[in-house]
Design a protein around this motif. Structure first.
Motif, PDB file in Angstrom:
ATOM      1  N   UNK A 105       0.832  -1.197   0.000  1.00 29.56           N
ATOM      2  CA  UNK A 105       0.000   0.000   0.000  1.00 29.56           C
ATOM      3  C   UNK A 105       0.873   1.257   0.000  1.00 29.56           C
ATOM      4  N   UNK A 106       1.919   1.244   0.829  1.00 37.54           N
ATOM      5  CA  UNK A 106       2.833   2.386   0.869  1.00 37.54           C
ATOM      6  C   UNK A 106       3.609   2.515  -0.431  1.00 37.54           C
ATOM      7  N   UNK A 107       3.966   1.389  -1.029  1.00 33.32           N
ATOM      8  CA  UNK A 107       4.639   1.432  -2.326  1.00 33.32           C
ATOM      9  C   UNK A 107       3.711   2.027  -3.378  1.00 33.32           C
ATOM     10  N   UNK A 108       2.419   1.671  -3.287  1.00 37.78           N
ATOM     11  CA  UNK A 108       1.441   2.264  -4.194  1.00 37.78           C
ATOM     12  C   UNK A 108       1.351   3.769  -4.017  1.00 37.78           C
ATOM     13  N   UNK A 109       1.450   4.233  -2.755  1.00 41.80           N
ATOM     14  CA  UNK A 109       1.443   5.676  -2.493  1.00 41.80           C
ATOM     15  C   UNK A 109       2.631   6.344  -3.165  1.00 41.80           C
ATOM     16  N   UNK A 110       3.808   5.724  -3.074  1.00 42.96           N
ATOM     17  CA  UNK A 110       5.005   6.296  -3.691  1.00 42.96           C
ATOM     18  C   UNK A 110       4.845   6.412  -5.204  1.00 42.96           C
ATOM     19  N   UNK A 111       4.323   5.373  -5.824  1.00 44.81           N
ATOM     20  CA  UNK A 111       4.141   5.396  -7.276  1.00 44.81           C
ATOM     21  C   UNK A 111       3.117   6.442  -7.693  1.00 44.81           C
ATOM     22  N   UNK A 112       2.008   6.505  -6.951  1.00 44.01           N
ATOM     23  CA  UNK A 112       0.950   7.466  -7.281  1.00 44.01           C
ATOM     24  C   UNK A 112       1.450   8.907  -7.148  1.00 44.01           C
TER      25      UNK A 112
END
Length: 304
Positions: free
Chosen positions: A158-165
């Motif tokens: 989820x945090x990795x998704x935040x970084x990408x977004x």
């Protein structure tokens, strides 16, 4: 529309100001989402509060200033909002499942994502100094936040998704910044954002306490100021130059801990902060040396 003159020093200062404001919103969001001010609110509702009060701030400014608006690129604006809203929501969700420090450490990969995308999509020149500065700042972030093996649990995606977004959002903002006035970008972003966030939050909404309302208003107000600083900064410098300065958010968070809670950083935290600042300083020094050289070759003085 004539784009503003490049000014890397101003861009750096504005980004540092934005990072200090974002650190403040993180503290308030944590208080609202962990039950410190009443029953914990869902991350989607916290995101809605962020967009709602930021929208009210910009709508009030528009009513007073009556700026001249151009035809917005609605598709690009919508794409930017989707990335921004998704990044914030992923971040809040990650903080609910893994330690906040671990979630923040992973999400702070977004400046690196933005730097790489700036080179691939915007064709910005990202030389070894900029890459080294980003790597140095990232190393400092890892030291400061001490990511543990738990950060690599499935929930950490989820945090990795935040970084990408958030990294993708930076690139979309850069595309908009040269085509539309900064205030219009901010206003349209929050108009679309409040609609999208409200639709998502409708399924989990609960009545906030008075203290939570105040915190949500603070999140929106501080984020509105942070957006203003960032939009102005990125219009005056490459996205790859601005990106590493976002790591200062971690330094400001440590300073807030010291001022509000008396938490004194230990040697490891101090080392991480110094490395982060060193990375940003290296980038600023390199830009300052390059601009006069380019100006002397063209026979003109560097613009302020």
């Amino acid at each position: 529309m004539i784009p503003p003159a490049p000014n890397t020093a101003l861009a750096a200062l504005l980004t540092l100001a934005a990072s200090s404001l974002v650190a403040g919103t993180t503290l308030l969001a944590k208080a609202v989402g962990t039950g410190a001010l009443g029953p914990a609110l869902h991350p989607l509702q916290v995101s809605q509060g962020r967009f709602l009060f930021a929208f009210l701030a910009f709508a009030t400014a528009a009513a007073v200033l009556r700026p001249r608006l151009h035809r917005p690129a609605w598709g690009t604006h919508t794409l930017r909002v989707v990335f921004g809203w998704g990044g914030v929501s992923f971040m809040f969700a990650a903080a609910a499942f893994i330690p906040l420090a671990d979630a923040t450490a992973i999400s702070f990969l977004n400046p690196v994502v933005a730097l790489l995308l700036a080179a691939l999509i915007l064709r910005e020149k990202v030389g070894p100094v900029r890459l080294s500065a980003a790597a140095l700042a990232l190393a400092g972030a890892m030291i400061l936040l001490r990511p543990t093996p738990e950060a690599f649990r499935p929930e950490a995606l989820l945090a990795l998704g935040a970084a990408l977004m958030l990294g993708c959002e930076t690139i979309v903002i850069k595309r908009l910044s040269g085509r539309e006035p900064a205030f219009q970008i901010l206003l349209v972003n929050n108009v679309i954002g409040v609609v999208l966030a409200s639709l998502a939050a409708a399924f989990v909404w609960q009545a906030p306490t008075p203290a939570q309302w105040a915190a949500l208003a603070g999140i929106g107000g501080l984020m509105a100021l942070a957006q203003t600083c960032f939009i102005t900064a990125i219009a005056r410098a490459d996205a790859s130059f601005v990106a590493p300065f976002w790591y200062a958010t971690l330094v400001f968070a440590a300073l807030y801990d010291l001022a509000l809670f008396g938490v004194i950083p230990d040697a490891v935290s101090a080392a991480g902060a110094v490395i982060i600042v060193a990375g940003a300083a290296l980038l600023a020094w390199r830009e300052a040396r390059l601009r006069p050289s380019a100006a002397s070759r063209s026979g003109t003085a560097p613009k302020p």
